[in-house]
Design an enzyme around this catalytic site. Structure first.
Site, PDB file in Angstrom:
ATOM      1  N   TRP A  99      66.470  24.801  59.447  1.00 57.14           N
ATOM      2  CA  TRP A  99      65.387  24.255  60.275  1.00 57.14           C
ATOM      3  C   TRP A  99      65.609  22.767  60.540  1.00 57.14           C
ATOM      4  O   TRP A  99      65.544  22.301  61.685  1.00 57.14           O
ATOM      5  CB  TRP A  99      64.063  24.487  59.546  1.00 57.14           C
ATOM      6  CG  TRP A  99      62.824  24.149  60.330  1.00 57.14           C
ATOM      7  CD1 TRP A  99      62.706  24.027  61.688  1.00 57.14           C
ATOM      8  CD2 TRP A  99      61.524  23.911  59.776  1.00 57.14           C
ATOM      9  NE1 TRP A  99      61.408  23.723  62.017  1.00 57.14           N
ATOM     10  CE2 TRP A  99      60.663  23.656  60.876  1.00 57.14           C
ATOM     11  CE3 TRP A  99      60.998  23.903  58.494  1.00 57.14           C
ATOM     12  CZ2 TRP A  99      59.307  23.375  60.692  1.00 57.14           C
ATOM     13  CZ3 TRP A  99      59.640  23.638  58.311  1.00 57.14           C
ATOM     14  CH2 TRP A  99      58.813  23.380  59.402  1.00 57.14           C
ATOM     15  N   HIS A 157      75.784  20.003  51.029  1.00 57.05           N
ATOM     16  CA  HIS A 157      75.027  20.315  49.807  1.00 57.05           C
ATOM     17  C   HIS A 157      75.577  19.487  48.637  1.00 57.05           C
ATOM     18  O   HIS A 157      75.121  19.639  47.510  1.00 57.05           O
ATOM     19  CB  HIS A 157      75.166  21.792  49.432  1.00 57.05           C
ATOM     20  CG  HIS A 157      74.460  22.760  50.332  1.00 57.05           C
ATOM     21  ND1 HIS A 157      73.216  22.523  50.862  1.00 57.05           N
ATOM     22  CD2 HIS A 157      74.803  24.005  50.767  1.00 57.05           C
ATOM     23  CE1 HIS A 157      72.835  23.563  51.587  1.00 57.05           C
ATOM     24  NE2 HIS A 157      73.791  24.477  51.549  1.00 57.05           N
ATOM     25  N   ARG A 314      63.940  34.029  57.011  1.00 56.39           N
ATOM     26  CA  ARG A 314      63.153  35.047  56.304  1.00 56.39           C
ATOM     27  C   ARG A 314      61.688  34.823  56.622  1.00 56.39           C
ATOM     28  O   ARG A 314      61.295  34.887  57.764  1.00 56.39           O
ATOM     29  CB  ARG A 314      63.466  34.988  54.791  1.00 56.39           C
ATOM     30  CG  ARG A 314      63.106  36.254  54.025  1.00 56.39           C
ATOM     31  CD  ARG A 314      63.448  36.134  52.544  1.00 56.39           C
ATOM     32  NE  ARG A 314      62.687  35.085  51.893  1.00 56.39           N
ATOM     33  CZ  ARG A 314      61.551  35.255  51.231  1.00 56.39           C
ATOM     34  NH1 ARG A 314      61.054  36.466  51.120  1.00 56.39           N
ATOM     35  NH2 ARG A 314      60.913  34.247  50.665  1.00 56.39           N
ATOM     36  N   LYS A 315      60.877  34.484  55.607  1.00 54.56           N
ATOM     37  CA  LYS A 315      59.431  34.349  55.865  1.00 54.56           C
ATOM     38  C   LYS A 315      59.029  32.938  56.231  1.00 54.56           C
ATOM     39  O   LYS A 315      58.092  32.729  56.984  1.00 54.56           O
ATOM     40  CB  LYS A 315      58.659  34.735  54.603  1.00 54.56           C
ATOM     41  CG  LYS A 315      58.505  36.188  54.352  1.00 54.56           C
ATOM     42  CD  LYS A 315      57.453  36.329  53.237  1.00 54.56           C
ATOM     43  CE  LYS A 315      57.481  37.691  52.618  1.00 54.56           C
ATOM     44  NZ  LYS A 315      56.702  37.706  51.357  1.00 54.56           N
TER      45      LYS A 315
HETATM   46  P1  A3P Z   1      62.313  31.725  52.876  1.00 52.94           P
HETATM   47  O1  A3P Z   1      63.431  32.467  52.207  1.00 52.94           O
HETATM   48  O2  A3P Z   1      61.288  31.240  51.897  1.00 52.94           O
HETATM   49  O3  A3P Z   1      61.697  32.448  53.996  1.00 52.94           O
HETATM   50  P2  A3P Z   1      68.092  27.146  54.174  1.00 52.94           P
HETATM   51  O4  A3P Z   1      68.041  26.935  55.636  1.00 52.94           O
HETATM   52  O5  A3P Z   1      68.218  25.882  53.388  1.00 52.94           O
HETATM   53  O6  A3P Z   1      69.080  28.180  53.814  1.00 52.94           O
HETATM   54  O7  A3P Z   1      66.646  27.679  53.753  1.00 52.94           O
HETATM   55  C1  A3P Z   1      66.217  28.957  54.170  1.00 52.94           C
HETATM   56  C2  A3P Z   1      64.706  28.973  54.124  1.00 52.94           C
HETATM   57  O8  A3P Z   1      64.193  28.255  55.251  1.00 52.94           O
HETATM   58  C3  A3P Z   1      64.180  30.380  54.237  1.00 52.94           C
HETATM   59  O9  A3P Z   1      62.946  30.400  53.507  1.00 52.94           O
HETATM   60  C4  A3P Z   1      63.949  30.518  55.737  1.00 52.94           C
HETATM   61  O10 A3P Z   1      63.066  31.534  56.098  1.00 52.94           O
HETATM   62  C5  A3P Z   1      63.418  29.124  56.059  1.00 52.94           C
HETATM   63  N1  A3P Z   1      63.618  28.779  57.468  1.00 52.94           N
HETATM   64  C6  A3P Z   1      64.725  28.983  58.220  1.00 52.94           C
HETATM   65  N2  A3P Z   1      64.531  28.553  59.474  1.00 52.94           N
HETATM   66  C7  A3P Z   1      63.275  28.064  59.517  1.00 52.94           C
HETATM   67  C8  A3P Z   1      62.470  27.492  60.551  1.00 52.94           C
HETATM   68  N3  A3P Z   1      62.945  27.342  61.775  1.00 52.94           N
HETATM   69  N4  A3P Z   1      61.226  27.075  60.237  1.00 52.94           N
HETATM   70  C9  A3P Z   1      60.740  27.204  58.990  1.00 52.94           C
HETATM   71  N5  A3P Z   1      61.434  27.764  57.979  1.00 52.94           N
HETATM   72  C10 A3P Z   1      62.692  28.177  58.236  1.00 52.94           C
END
Ligand code: A3P
Length: 350
Positions: A99, A157, A314-315
């Site tokens: 995000w 990371h 995901r959520k």
């Molecule tokens: P959840 O697994 O709690 O749903 P990363 O991008 O660091 O891998 O993190 C993934 C997490 O960010 C996931 O959380 C994912 O759903 C959430 N995520 C990804 N894209 C997003 C967006 N555009 N807005 C808000 N949350 C987002």
């Protein structure tokens, strides 16, 4: 705008290729001497697994996947030459990196690429904002980053504690994102299950949780990762912007404005009036992103491993941990974080 990754990997002659091979072989040999975790590594593809792939490795107190992350992190430490104009998105895994990358990319490139023409509509954010250790230096051949125009938007990371002194003194800007550790863990748990694809992941949630509490997970321990950047933000607030996923969710306009200011491309009053922020937030929302063809059906391919892009979406809920952790597990993680972050001015229990 030229696409960074295509600029970074030009054809090399035989001699250059052999030199790269020698460099990466040295890292590989070093990695094999590092302490390893005995388990908790999802088997991407058993046919491609070798001794090199089987365990997380501990490097200067942090745990990494050898083939995706550590090899590239070592190469980046030695070969990445930062510019003061660089912007680095730094995160532990599963805190909303995808995000933040989308928001930063859309904001920084909004003049060349208004939302309707954004590269984000056809490319996963992890391709638009390449990771030092994964996309750039993790390819077993050194990239050429000098031709990428400034400001270069990159990500990592790699914990702050592992930054070479040349990076720290370079003056580049760091945007750090973290998240409630319980939600971070739950997101991590789902992710490692999802990316194994057809092969099921055999470790239980309890096993992975216990490992997480020991700090044995990708780029863990989480508390040390967070602390490194938190302390850096206190020492150098002009160069390190410290953000939380929960704040981005609850106050997206304020945080996006702050992000733009920090990247030295503030939104003008005219842009505010024209609804540019709304458009960016809308394009980068979880719903919009996950419904793009590239994120629904696309893959990110790395050597013989294939990530499904949909695994990154995901959520996106704050507090989803209640559906997966018992109150006792939550208490253990809360207490551990409290103890590790004691007296540093940062807490996740508020
Ligand atoms: P959840 O697994 O709690 O749903 P990363 O991008 O660091 O891998 O993190 C993934 C997490 O960010 C996931 O959380 C994912 O759903 C959430 N995520 C990804 N894209 C997003 C967006 N555009 N807005 C808000 N949350 C987002």
């Amino acid at each position: 705008m030229e696409f960074p990754l295509t600029i970074c990997f030009k054809a090399k002659n035989r001699e250059e290729e052999e030199q790269d091979e020698r460099i990466y072989k040295t890292y590989e040999q070093l990695i094999l001497t590092l302490p390893d975790s005995t388990k908790y590594l999802p088997p991407f593809s058993s046919s491609s697994m070798t001794k090199f792939h089987q365990h997380l490795r501990c490097y200067h107190g942090f745990w990494f996947r050898p083939e995706f992350v550590l090899l590239g992190a070592m190469a980046a430490q030695d070969h990445f030459v930062p510019r003061s104009s660089d912007i680095l998105i730094c995160t532990p895994p599963k805190v909303g990196t995808t995000w933040l990358k989308a928001l930063a990319f859309a904001t920084l490139n909004r003049n060349d690429q208004p939302c309707r023409q954004s590269l984000l509509l056809s490319h996963n954010p992890h391709i638009c904002v390449p990771s030092l250790e994964y996309n750039l230096y993790g390819e077993r051949r050194l990239p050429e980053l000098t031709a990428v125009p400034s400001p270069r938007l990159l990500s990592t990371h790699i914990p702050y504690q592992l930054f070479p002194s040349s990076w720290v003194s370079s003056g580049f800007k760091i945007v750090y994102l973290c998240r409630n550790p319980k939600d971070t863990f739950v997101s991590y748990w789902h992710f490692i299950n999802k990316i194994t694809g057809e092969e099921s992941y055999h470790d239980s949630l309890d096993d992975v949780f216990n490992s997480f509490l020991k700090g044995v997970h990708l780029a863990g321990p989480l508390w040390d990762h967070v602390l490194g950047y938190w302390n850096a933000s206190l020492v150098n607030p002009h160069n390190v912007l410290f953000m939380r996923y929960e704040e981005l969710k609850s106050d997206p306009f304020v945080r996006l404005r702050r992000l733009a200011e920090f990247m030295q491309c503030p939104f003008s009053e005219e842009e505010e009036r024209q609804g540019v922020l709304e458009k960016i937030l809308d394009m980068c929302s979880l719903e919009s992103m996950r419904n793009l063809d590239v994120n629904k059906n696309g893959h990110t391919i790395k050597h013989s491993f294939k990530f499904k892009n949909d695994a990154f979406f995901r959520k996106g809920k704050v507090g989803d941990w209640v559906n997966f952790l018992t109150p006792e597990m939550a208490e253990r993680l809360d207490q551990l974080m409290e103890q590790k972050l004691h007296n540093c001015g940062l807490s996740f229990n508020d």
